[in-house]
Write an enzyme that holds these catalytic residues in place. Sequence first.
Site, PDB file in Angstrom:
ATOM      1  N   ASP A 171     -26.471 -13.521  55.040  1.00  0.00           N
ATOM      2  CA  ASP A 171     -25.051 -13.662  55.339  1.00  0.00           C
ATOM      3  C   ASP A 171     -24.272 -13.380  54.046  1.00  0.00           C
ATOM      4  O   ASP A 171     -24.508 -12.383  53.382  1.00  0.00           O
ATOM      5  CB  ASP A 171     -24.778 -15.063  55.910  1.00  0.00           C
ATOM      6  CG  ASP A 171     -23.387 -15.211  56.526  1.00  0.00           C
ATOM      7  OD1 ASP A 171     -23.246 -14.929  57.726  1.00  0.00           O
ATOM      8  OD2 ASP A 171     -22.458 -15.595  55.809  1.00  0.00           O
ATOM      9  N   TYR A 299     -13.758 -14.918  53.509  1.00  0.00           N
ATOM     10  CA  TYR A 299     -13.569 -13.718  54.323  1.00  0.00           C
ATOM     11  C   TYR A 299     -12.293 -12.992  53.894  1.00  0.00           C
ATOM     12  O   TYR A 299     -12.289 -11.762  53.713  1.00  0.00           O
ATOM     13  CB  TYR A 299     -13.491 -14.082  55.809  1.00  0.00           C
ATOM     14  CG  TYR A 299     -14.822 -14.474  56.398  1.00  0.00           C
ATOM     15  CD1 TYR A 299     -15.606 -13.557  57.073  1.00  0.00           C
ATOM     16  CD2 TYR A 299     -15.300 -15.777  56.254  1.00  0.00           C
ATOM     17  CE1 TYR A 299     -16.840 -13.916  57.605  1.00  0.00           C
ATOM     18  CE2 TYR A 299     -16.532 -16.145  56.775  1.00  0.00           C
ATOM     19  CZ  TYR A 299     -17.293 -15.209  57.452  1.00  0.00           C
ATOM     20  OH  TYR A 299     -18.517 -15.574  57.964  1.00  0.00           O
ATOM     21  N   HIS A 352     -30.394 -16.343  62.456  1.00  0.00           N
ATOM     22  CA  HIS A 352     -29.518 -16.171  61.302  1.00  0.00           C
ATOM     23  C   HIS A 352     -29.772 -17.201  60.210  1.00  0.00           C
ATOM     24  O   HIS A 352     -29.408 -16.980  59.054  1.00  0.00           O
ATOM     25  CB  HIS A 352     -28.067 -16.274  61.772  1.00  0.00           C
ATOM     26  CG  HIS A 352     -27.051 -15.895  60.737  1.00  0.00           C
ATOM     27  ND1 HIS A 352     -26.906 -14.608  60.286  1.00  0.00           N
ATOM     28  CD2 HIS A 352     -26.123 -16.640  60.061  1.00  0.00           C
ATOM     29  CE1 HIS A 352     -25.926 -14.553  59.394  1.00  0.00           C
ATOM     30  NE2 HIS A 352     -25.438 -15.782  59.237  1.00  0.00           N
TER      31      HIS A 352
END
Length: 393
Positions: A171, A299, A352
């Site tokens: 990630d 982000y 994940h």
Amino acid sequence: MKPFKIEISATQIKDLKSRLLKTRWPDEIRDSGWEYGTNLAYLKELCDYWGNEFSWPVHEKILNQFEHFKTEGEAVNLHFIHQKGRGVKNLPLLLIHGWPDSFYRFIKLIPLLTEPDDNGIAFDVIIPSIPGFGFSELPKEEGVGAVKIASLFNKLMETLGYTTFFIHGGDWGASIATQMAMQENKKVKALHLTNIPPDLFFTANFAEFGEDEQAYLQTAGKWQQKEGAYVAVQGTKPQTLAYGLNDSPSGLAGWIIEKFNSWSDNKGNIENSFTKDELLINLSIYWFTQTAGSAARIYYETMHQPAKEGAVKIDTPTYFAIFPKDCIQIPEIFGKRIFEIKRWKNMDNGGHFPAMETPGLLAKDIREAFTDFSAFAIRNADYDVNTVAHDGD
């Protein structure tokens, strides 16, 4: 830097439980499972457990058994675990988490990597909290995205005395690890990643793409429409989201737990991959540190970094472990455009969060990759093992 101890007060715990009891639950049009988002019945069950049965002090005591530290006097002070290996030779290994997890992602890996193998090789494990996550400091100014965080982590490893080292990440951890290698390609000896950083995909010339890469473009577009709303919100208006997540523990749980369900290899039941306690330890770290909003900003900050110009090529040897139930995967053929891939391995199971879901499988792959790399390098005189391995105590 100084030793650090996690200490959450009884007042904070009482406040959390009070807020959980006062949750004003929304309606649900029907028993839609997780189709519309976080399942109402499961979230009620989880929050009831959080408020009435889950014991943070028990887990805090377990977490404090590891060696925690915090830097002082830096632009952004970092929390990190530094657990020394017990081997004859210990390879320095930085483990970098992502969102919506925390340093807790890697807790199960620590004993698996710090114990020596049959050849006496183990790892010094360093696990930082990304700035704005958990117990690391909240950035005081804008611009702390993957590039800046990479420079902070490179400096951390230098401060700890490691002139060369290895990195594992998934990630955001994969993005930060890749940036670290780009900044310090002589110090980062090898990478072990569970995904290709998506931003690198857009440095390529799409006109050169073959069939597999063109198919990925189509699949990625569909995934973004169905699953990518969180990226749009956190990448554009994270402050708007932060008010609700910082004020409501059930709201925070609803936002984060949905990803643990969607992105794990749970075969239709989230608790096939994670226990309630595991989910709630991670959630509690966000809640008690009030970092849901600051974590979301990674982000925004990364999306507003200057765009990379031209094709990117990373010559650091890289090992990929691709887990079948992870988010959509960029194909290996594209990876070869950017990375010096030493091994691309499709894992049998996992999603994940492999360090939480399948820690034994991940630890084995990390160990195989980096010990094999070290042995190869030593045989070929690429470097002296003592520059990347510390003698055991």
